[in-house]
Design an enzyme around this catalytic site. Structure first.
Site, PDB file in Angstrom:
ATOM      1  N   HIS A 229      -1.576  -0.472   2.398  1.00  0.00           N
ATOM      2  CA  HIS A 229      -2.990  -0.813   2.220  1.00  0.00           C
ATOM      3  C   HIS A 229      -3.545  -0.320   0.885  1.00  0.00           C
ATOM      4  O   HIS A 229      -4.606  -0.768   0.452  1.00  0.00           O
ATOM      5  CB  HIS A 229      -3.835  -0.293   3.399  1.00  0.00           C
ATOM      6  CG  HIS A 229      -4.127   1.176   3.373  1.00  0.00           C
ATOM      7  ND1 HIS A 229      -3.454   2.095   4.154  1.00  0.00           N
ATOM      8  CD2 HIS A 229      -5.037   1.895   2.686  1.00  0.00           C
ATOM      9  CE1 HIS A 229      -3.927   3.301   3.938  1.00  0.00           C
ATOM     10  NE2 HIS A 229      -4.903   3.215   3.049  1.00  0.00           N
TER      11      HIS A 229
ATOM     12  N   ASP B 259       2.619   0.117   7.397  1.00  0.00           N
ATOM     13  CA  ASP B 259       1.760   0.555   6.299  1.00  0.00           C
ATOM     14  C   ASP B 259       2.556   1.270   5.207  1.00  0.00           C
ATOM     15  O   ASP B 259       2.177   2.346   4.743  1.00  0.00           O
ATOM     16  CB  ASP B 259       0.639   1.463   6.811  1.00  0.00           C
ATOM     17  CG  ASP B 259      -0.524   1.548   5.830  1.00  0.00           C
ATOM     18  OD1 ASP B 259      -0.535   0.765   4.851  1.00  0.00           O
ATOM     19  OD2 ASP B 259      -1.410   2.403   6.028  1.00  0.00           O
TER      20      ASP B 259
ATOM     21  N   SER C  88      -4.399   8.352   0.947  1.00  0.00           N
ATOM     22  CA  SER C  88      -3.425   7.425   1.502  1.00  0.00           C
ATOM     23  C   SER C  88      -2.151   7.389   0.685  1.00  0.00           C
ATOM     24  O   SER C  88      -2.192   7.235  -0.541  1.00  0.00           O
ATOM     25  CB  SER C  88      -4.000   6.011   1.536  1.00  0.00           C
ATOM     26  OG  SER C  88      -4.715   5.788   2.703  1.00  0.00           O
TER      27      SER C  88
END
Length: 394
Positions: free
Chosen positions: A114, A144, A222
């Protein structure tokens, strides 16, 4: 918890009182998404040398000194067709930023999918402030994960040591290194708060065996490493549970074992082929006893996706809607009791079992239909890029 959670075969949970909070992916600058989940919290120690021959436990400072140079700042800039243009010109859109870490001396870097998204270009900044362009070698939105590669000669590569996420235990100290809110290489400490969590991936499917931690992580973290006390990466930070969009002591990391298992396929083909059954299900538990007391324990099929492997094999979904604990449940469908002879009790067990198969594999589902036991042969397909939003035929 939400009634329906999408997974490689798409599954749902029912029953039990749950604290609902927003679950956010952590990229800065767009594409953050929300789902829901549960809670917890705890701390770190000084350096120790274990007597059993295990790797020594390092201080957070020692881990930072060793591993921070291998953590990178990832910036992506997608290009999309302008919606208001009659000629369909491609216009630059606002990008995202996050974290990644160096895997090897060949220039491979791991981050979250993402963070990269549909990026046309990805820039990677190293600890010496040198910024280079990276190629996106492969993406797996179902877990992911994204694999990048830079020219080895263009950067000072400091690979991190990968650990074994299956050895993680609740209470083990961990550190996270990332770029929260654009603040480069920030270290936070905490512990493993829980194991075997499930998360909804960016494409709506389910990530298995997720590590929960109370090490503070925030938007921009992230793709950063979650590191154990020996300085080994055991996870890739991906999402947080929050009511306000920032840290609440509940973070989640994709296990490093998931990544290492998929890296060869990402390098070779640029994507990962996941097996797909095509149903929504819920675990039969005590909450359903008052609704349909004669229901056998197992995994209740809610709906069957049109033209899916399950539909072709004749699996049947529910036909009667009922309200159970605030969730809408479809009753009357098949109950899945086993897969290739292995007994199943929960939807999570079915998800984990299916994750071990490949598209094209044939499996045998043990089914209860109206109290009658039967076996159905199913040939699994390749999962679509996005989890179906409409479960289709009951």
């Amino acid at each position: 918890m939400r009634a329906l959670v999408r997974s490689p075969f798409v599954h749902a949970l029912a029953g039990g009182a749950v604290v609902a909070v927003a679950l956010l992916t952590l990229g800065v600058g767009g594409r953050d998404s929300t789902t829901t989940t549960v809670l917890e919290q705890a701390q770190f120690s000084g350096a120790t040398t274990p007597a059993d021959g295990a790797a020594p436990e390092l201080t957070p400072h020692a881990i930072y000194e060793r591993d921070a140079p291998g953590v990178v700042f990832v910036r992506s800039r997608p290009v999309a067709v302008a919606a208001d243009s009659p000629f369909g010109e491609r216009q630059p859109q606002s990008g995202a930023s996050g974290t990644g870490f160096v895997l090897d001396s060949e220039g491979h870097i791991l981050t979250n999918q993402h963070v990269v998204g549909e990026a046309s270009t990805v820039q990677v900044e190293f600890s010496d402030t040198r910024t280079v362009t990276a190629k996106v070698l492969g993406e797996d939105p179902t877990n992911d994960l994204a694999l990048l590669r830079v020219d080895p000669a263009s950067a000072d590569l400091r690979p991190l040591t990968l650990g074994d996420s299956t050895t993680a235990r609740v209470g083990d100290p961990v550190v996270a290194i990332g770029n929260p809110f654009g603040l480069e290489r920030t270290l936070t400490t905490g512990v493993v708060s829980a194991l075997e969590r499930q998360l909804t991936a960016p494409n709506g499917f389910t990530i298995q065996n997720v590590i929960q931690t109370d090490a503070p992580i925030n938007p921009g973290s992230s793709g950063g490493p979650l590191i154990d006390a020996s300085g080994r990466v055991i996870g890739i930070t991906s999402q947080i549970a929050s009511t306000g969009g920032s840290n609440a002591g509940i973070g989640f990391a994709v296990p490093i074992d998931t990544a290492t298992k998929l890296l060869p396929e990402l390098k070779r083909t640029g994507s990962v082929a996941h097996a797909y059954l095509g149903i929504t299900v819920t675990t039969i538990d005590a909450s359903l006893d008052g609704v349909q007391p004669q229901l056998h324990r197992g995994v209740l099929v809610q709906a069957v996706i049109k033209r899916s492997p399950a539909a072709r094999a004749g699996v049947r979904g529910g036909t009667v809607e009922s309200q159970v604990g605030g969730n809408r449940i479809q009753l009357g469908g098949d109950v899945i009791t086993s897969i290739n002879g292995r007994t199943l009790k929960t939807a999570e067990e079915l998800t984990a079992a299916l994750a071990k198969y490949r598209p094209g594999d044939r499996i045998r589902l043990g089914i209860l239909r109206g109290g009658e036991a039967m076996q159905l042969e199913v040939t699994l397909a390749r999962a679509p890029k996005q989890a179906p939003s409409q479960p289709a035929q009951p």
